[in-house]
Design a protein around this motif. Structure first.
Motif, PDB file in Angstrom:
ATOM      1  N   GLU A  15       0.811  -1.202   0.000  1.00 59.68           N
ATOM      2  CA  GLU A  15       0.000   0.000   0.000  1.00 59.68           C
ATOM      3  C   GLU A  15       0.845   1.253   0.000  1.00 59.68           C
ATOM      4  N   GLU A  16       0.878   1.875  -1.153  1.00 61.69           N
ATOM      5  CA  GLU A  16       1.457   3.200  -1.247  1.00 61.69           C
ATOM      6  C   GLU A  16       0.242   4.096  -1.304  1.00 61.69           C
ATOM      7  N   CYS A  17       0.170   5.072  -0.481  1.00 62.14           N
ATOM      8  CA  CYS A  17      -1.092   5.804  -0.444  1.00 62.14           C
ATOM      9  C   CYS A  17      -0.867   7.283  -0.225  1.00 62.14           C
ATOM     10  N   ARG A  89      -5.639   5.084  -2.681  1.00 69.23           N
ATOM     11  CA  ARG A  89      -4.999   3.793  -2.427  1.00 69.23           C
ATOM     12  C   ARG A  89      -4.316   3.265  -3.685  1.00 69.23           C
ATOM     13  N   TYR A  90      -3.184   2.652  -3.483  1.00 67.79           N
ATOM     14  CA  TYR A  90      -2.403   2.067  -4.570  1.00 67.79           C
ATOM     15  C   TYR A  90      -2.006   0.669  -4.109  1.00 67.79           C
ATOM     16  N   ALA A  91      -2.704  -0.318  -4.582  1.00 72.36           N
ATOM     17  CA  ALA A  91      -2.330  -1.694  -4.251  1.00 72.36           C
ATOM     18  C   ALA A  91      -2.216  -2.425  -5.570  1.00 72.36           C
ATOM     19  N   ASP A 302       8.217  10.185 -16.714  1.00 69.89           N
ATOM     20  CA  ASP A 302       8.519  11.505 -16.190  1.00 69.89           C
ATOM     21  C   ASP A 302       9.540  11.448 -15.064  1.00 69.89           C
ATOM     22  N   SER A 303       9.608  10.284 -14.416  1.00 58.65           N
ATOM     23  CA  SER A 303      10.349  10.253 -13.156  1.00 58.65           C
ATOM     24  C   SER A 303      11.847  10.491 -13.331  1.00 58.65           C
ATOM     25  N   GLY A 304      12.392  10.247 -14.554  1.00 60.21           N
ATOM     26  CA  GLY A 304      13.830  10.447 -14.739  1.00 60.21           C
ATOM     27  C   GLY A 304      14.210  11.876 -15.118  1.00 60.21           C
ATOM     28  N   GLY A 330      -1.770   4.652 -17.285  1.00 62.51           N
ATOM     29  CA  GLY A 330      -1.279   4.642 -15.904  1.00 62.51           C
ATOM     30  C   GLY A 330       0.147   4.144 -15.846  1.00 62.51           C
ATOM     31  N   ARG A 331       0.688   4.111 -14.636  1.00 63.53           N
ATOM     32  CA  ARG A 331       2.049   3.608 -14.464  1.00 63.53           C
ATOM     33  C   ARG A 331       2.087   2.133 -14.834  1.00 63.53           C
ATOM     34  N   THR A 332       3.163   1.713 -15.525  1.00 60.54           N
ATOM     35  CA  THR A 332       3.226   0.324 -15.990  1.00 60.54           C
ATOM     36  C   THR A 332       3.182  -0.636 -14.822  1.00 60.54           C
ATOM     37  N   VAL A 364      18.590   8.287 -18.596  1.00 55.12           N
ATOM     38  CA  VAL A 364      18.553   8.414 -17.136  1.00 55.12           C
ATOM     39  C   VAL A 364      17.173   8.029 -16.621  1.00 55.12           C
ATOM     40  N   ASP A 365      17.146   7.063 -15.701  1.00 53.79           N
ATOM     41  CA  ASP A 365      15.889   6.696 -15.036  1.00 53.79           C
ATOM     42  C   ASP A 365      16.136   6.654 -13.533  1.00 53.79           C
ATOM     43  N   ASP A 366      15.048   6.609 -12.769  1.00 58.38           N
ATOM     44  CA  ASP A 366      15.218   6.685 -11.316  1.00 58.38           C
ATOM     45  C   ASP A 366      15.551   5.349 -10.671  1.00 58.38           C
ATOM     46  N   SER A 367      15.062   4.243 -11.272  1.00 57.73           N
ATOM     47  CA  SER A 367      15.317   2.961 -10.614  1.00 57.73           C
ATOM     48  C   SER A 367      15.139   1.812 -11.595  1.00 57.73           C
ATOM     49  N   ILE A 368      15.777   0.698 -11.262  1.00 57.99           N
ATOM     50  CA  ILE A 368      15.494  -0.552 -11.978  1.00 57.99           C
ATOM     51  C   ILE A 368      14.946  -1.509 -10.933  1.00 57.99           C
ATOM     52  N   VAL A 369      13.743  -1.988 -11.157  1.00 55.49           N
ATOM     53  CA  VAL A 369      13.132  -2.892 -10.194  1.00 55.49           C
ATOM     54  C   VAL A 369      13.199  -4.300 -10.772  1.00 55.49           C
ATOM     55  N   ARG A 370      12.288  -4.614 -11.669  1.00 53.48           N
ATOM     56  CA  ARG A 370      12.368  -5.927 -12.334  1.00 53.48           C
ATOM     57  C   ARG A 370      13.237  -5.865 -13.594  1.00 53.48           C
ATOM     58  N   GLY A 371      13.442  -4.673 -14.118  1.00 50.43           N
ATOM     59  CA  GLY A 371      14.230  -4.509 -15.335  1.00 50.43           C
ATOM     60  C   GLY A 371      13.375  -4.417 -16.588  1.00 50.43           C
ATOM     61  N   THR A 372      12.074  -4.588 -16.438  1.00 51.70           N
ATOM     62  CA  THR A 372      11.187  -4.584 -17.604  1.00 51.70           C
ATOM     63  C   THR A 372      11.243  -3.260 -18.365  1.00 51.70           C
ATOM     64  N   THR A 373      11.125  -2.164 -17.642  1.00 50.48           N
ATOM     65  CA  THR A 373      11.097  -0.845 -18.286  1.00 50.48           C
ATOM     66  C   THR A 373      12.409  -0.592 -19.019  1.00 50.48           C
ATOM     67  N   GLY A 405       5.620   0.371   2.918  1.00 50.48           N
ATOM     68  CA  GLY A 405       4.600   1.153   2.209  1.00 50.48           C
ATOM     69  C   GLY A 405       4.948   1.570   0.800  1.00 50.48           C
ATOM     70  N   ILE A 406       6.129   1.211   0.303  1.00 44.29           N
ATOM     71  CA  ILE A 406       6.410   1.427  -1.119  1.00 44.29           C
ATOM     72  C   ILE A 406       6.284   0.071  -1.790  1.00 44.29           C
ATOM     73  N   ASP A 407       5.569   0.038  -2.899  1.00 47.50           N
ATOM     74  CA  ASP A 407       5.376  -1.245  -3.550  1.00 47.50           C
ATOM     75  C   ASP A 407       6.652  -1.706  -4.235  1.00 47.50           C
TER      76      ASP A 407
HETATM   77  P1  AMP Z   1      10.955  -2.138 -13.702  1.00 46.83           P
HETATM   78  O1  AMP Z   1      10.383  -2.022 -15.046  1.00 46.83           O
HETATM   79  O2  AMP Z   1      10.300  -3.261 -12.916  1.00 46.83           O
HETATM   80  O3  AMP Z   1      12.451  -2.223 -13.632  1.00 46.83           O
HETATM   81  O4  AMP Z   1      10.537  -0.833 -12.900  1.00 46.83           O
HETATM   82  C1  AMP Z   1      11.293   0.341 -13.009  1.00 46.83           C
HETATM   83  C2  AMP Z   1      10.412   1.497 -13.351  1.00 46.83           C
HETATM   84  O5  AMP Z   1       9.271   1.552 -12.478  1.00 46.83           O
HETATM   85  C3  AMP Z   1      11.167   2.800 -13.203  1.00 46.83           C
HETATM   86  O6  AMP Z   1      11.039   3.490 -14.417  1.00 46.83           O
HETATM   87  C4  AMP Z   1      10.489   3.548 -12.085  1.00 46.83           C
HETATM   88  O7  AMP Z   1      10.205   4.872 -12.461  1.00 46.83           O
HETATM   89  C5  AMP Z   1       9.226   2.792 -11.787  1.00 46.83           C
HETATM   90  N1  AMP Z   1       9.080   2.442 -10.344  1.00 46.83           N
HETATM   91  C6  AMP Z   1      10.044   2.197  -9.468  1.00 46.83           C
HETATM   92  N2  AMP Z   1       9.523   1.894  -8.247  1.00 46.83           N
HETATM   93  C7  AMP Z   1       8.190   1.966  -8.379  1.00 46.83           C
HETATM   94  C8  AMP Z   1       7.096   1.782  -7.497  1.00 46.83           C
HETATM   95  N3  AMP Z   1       7.300   1.451  -6.223  1.00 46.83           N
HETATM   96  N4  AMP Z   1       5.850   1.954  -7.970  1.00 46.83           N
HETATM   97  C9  AMP Z   1       5.644   2.261  -9.243  1.00 46.83           C
HETATM   98  N5  AMP Z   1       6.635   2.452 -10.148  1.00 46.83           N
HETATM   99  C10 AMP Z   1       7.899   2.307  -9.731  1.00 46.83           C
END
Ligand code: AMP
Length: 488
Positions: A15-17, A89-91, A302-304, A330-332, A364-373, A405-407
């Protein structure tokens, strides 16, 4: 998904809210809807408002965006009063059901009580089990409901004392706004992991008060910033003004560093620091740490964007909008399956070919989570004719899940948890990849570097240093172990 105690992927752990509250303003529900609208980036899945007209509470909760639920004047008219709280709410996984949508409301012997919560309780499952054993009947699967039951069974008489009693039993990272017949209350967890600010409309004595997750919600309702609610502080707002209570012992603050990196809106000011400036400074530090010869610096929008501006400013390489974002998706991250998420990236971004063709590009991006983006974006930029693609990330590698609280997905799905930077570069198809270091991040935010004995922020997603205990995780591990032993 049915409720599964301690399951890392159930909806209660994601829950990011955004929260918002109003005291003493005409048309409080409409003001709250505006505030929630400004906080829409903190949650797009469901939204709700509870108002109080001096005699009765009224509520409306629904799935979807604030605009989908509250743009109809008739809905607002059914929420009369000059006092209200609201929630976005963001779930991202599990069932989303209306009974999980906040604010939660209950009738107690002392009157009505509504609560909206941003963050996560890390002992919600343990508490819930104990409460169910005592006969409490839970209506939802959201961890916030634990507050309602703890308040209901408290032996203290005033609402505020009952709230304090409840807060002393919960462990977690949270910001709350709550409403009773007598007061609007705002609470931040003892370490101040999640944000909450206080604002004022008009003059003290005559005007009204506002509580919000972020300062970006103040302008839209004509409120002025007063101050951040302090870590571990309860503010009680009533006709006598704002009263501050600090029921917890003093603890060293650990504000969530990911709010600066990604989550907050760039026009918000958090803990005295404009988020926009913070992101630009992080980008400049990234350029200092990981320079590379190139022709253009391109943000992943936009986040980068602010970090890319900082990178370009420091490196002297021109900043260009080489990727254009479609704002009507929406956000992917919201998409539930990997397949759809892949498609979602294409829906959201497209290459601006003339800017990229034949160029050496720094993305430039803010983060790599799964790497999909990153994988999709790098591929798109190459297809547009880029000669080289260098990826620069304005956060350290995300190696650990967030329980506050951050997804973030479970650890096994975090690319950086199981791959080196070189391996990640290869997987996303970049010529080079670099992340800002944790020390560089602290430096960019005005600290000397990360002192491991006295870290200033919660940076658990990058370091695995979890400042708030995780009883549910431990309980879950123990239960799994006992199941295994029983099966032997
Ligand atoms: P991924 O594609 O899984 O590597 O996710 C990375 C992208 O998701 C980055 O472009 C971020 O801007 C965005 N991101 C990172 N953390 C979150 C989050 N907690 N919720 C939604 N978007 C996120």
């Amino acid at each position: 998904m049915p409720y599964q105690p301690g399951c890392a992927d159930d909806d209660t752990l994601h829950e990011e809210c955004g929260v918002f509250g109003v005291w003493n303003l005409p048309d409080a529900a409409a003001v709250t809807a505006l505030g929630l609208h400004a906080l829409q980036h903190r949650g797009q899945e469901a939204t709700g408002i509870v108002s109080f007209d001096g005699a009765r509470f009224h509520s409306h909760r629904g799935m979807g965006l604030v605009g989908d639920n509250f743009s109809d004047r008739r809905v607002i008219e059914r929420l009369p009063g000059s006092i209200a709280i609201g929630h976005n709410r963001y779930a991202t996984t599990g069932d989303t059901i209306l009974r999980n949508v906040q604010p939660l409301y209950a009738d107690f012997e002392f009157g009505g009580f509504a609560v909206a919560h941003n963050g996560n309780l890390t002992n919600a499952h343990v508490l819930r089990r104990a409460l169910v054993r005592r006969g409490c009947l839970f209506q939802s699967t959201t961890d916030s409901e634990v507050f309602v039951h703890l308040i209901a069974i408290s032996l203290y008489s005033t609402v505020v004392d009952r709230l304090i009693d409840a807060l002393k039993q919960v462990v977690g990272a949270y910001s709350l706004v709550a409403l009773s017949n007598e007061a609007l209350m705002g609470v931040r967890d003892p370490l101040g992991v999640r944000p909450l600010i206080l604002g004022r409309v008009g003059n003290e004595g005559t005007g009204g008060w506002v509580l919000a997750s972020e300062t970006c919600a103040l302008d839209i309702v004509g409120a002025d910033f007063v101050r951040d609610v302090e870590p571990g502080e309860i503010v009680v707002i009533n006709d006598q003004g704002v009263h501050s209570i600090k029921p917890f012992g003093k603890a060293r603050e650990r504000f969530c560093v990911f709010e600066y990196i990604y989550f907050a809106r760039p026009d918000s000011v958090m803990e005295g620091m404009p988020v926009y400036d913070a992101r630009k400074r992080i980008g400049a530090e990234l350029a200092r740490e990981s320079p590379v010869e190139a022709d253009v610096v391109v943000p992943v929008p936009d986040s980068g964007v602010p970090a890319a501006m900082g990178y370009a400013g420091h490196s002297g390489i021109p900043f260009e909008l080489g990727i254009i974002r479609n704002h009507y998706v929406g956000r992917t991250f919201i998409e539930p399956t990997d397949h759809i998420r892949h498609l979602g990236v294409k829906l959201k971004h497209s290459a601006n070919k003339p800017v990229l063709e034949g160029k050496r590009v720094i993305l430039v991006d803010d983060s790599i989570v799964r790497g999909t983006t990153s994988r999709k974006i790098v591929e798109m930029v190459r297809q547009a004719g880029a000669r080289e693609v260098h990826m620069r990330i304005s956060s350290p590698p995300t190696t650990h899940s967030c329980f506050y609280g951050i997804d973030t997905p479970e650890r096994s799905k975090l690319l950086a948890a199981s791959h080196t930077v070189e391996e990640m570069a290869e997987l996303i198809g970049a010529d080079s990849l670099a992340f800002i270091s944790i020390d560089g991040l602290y430096r960019a935010l005005g600290k000397d570097g990360r002192d491991p004995r006295r870290p200033h922020y919660c940076d658990a997603c990058f370091t695995g240093d979890y400042p708030v205990p995780l009883p549910d995780q431990q309980d879950n591990a123990e239960r799994q172990l006992s199941l295994l032993t029983a099966n032997d």
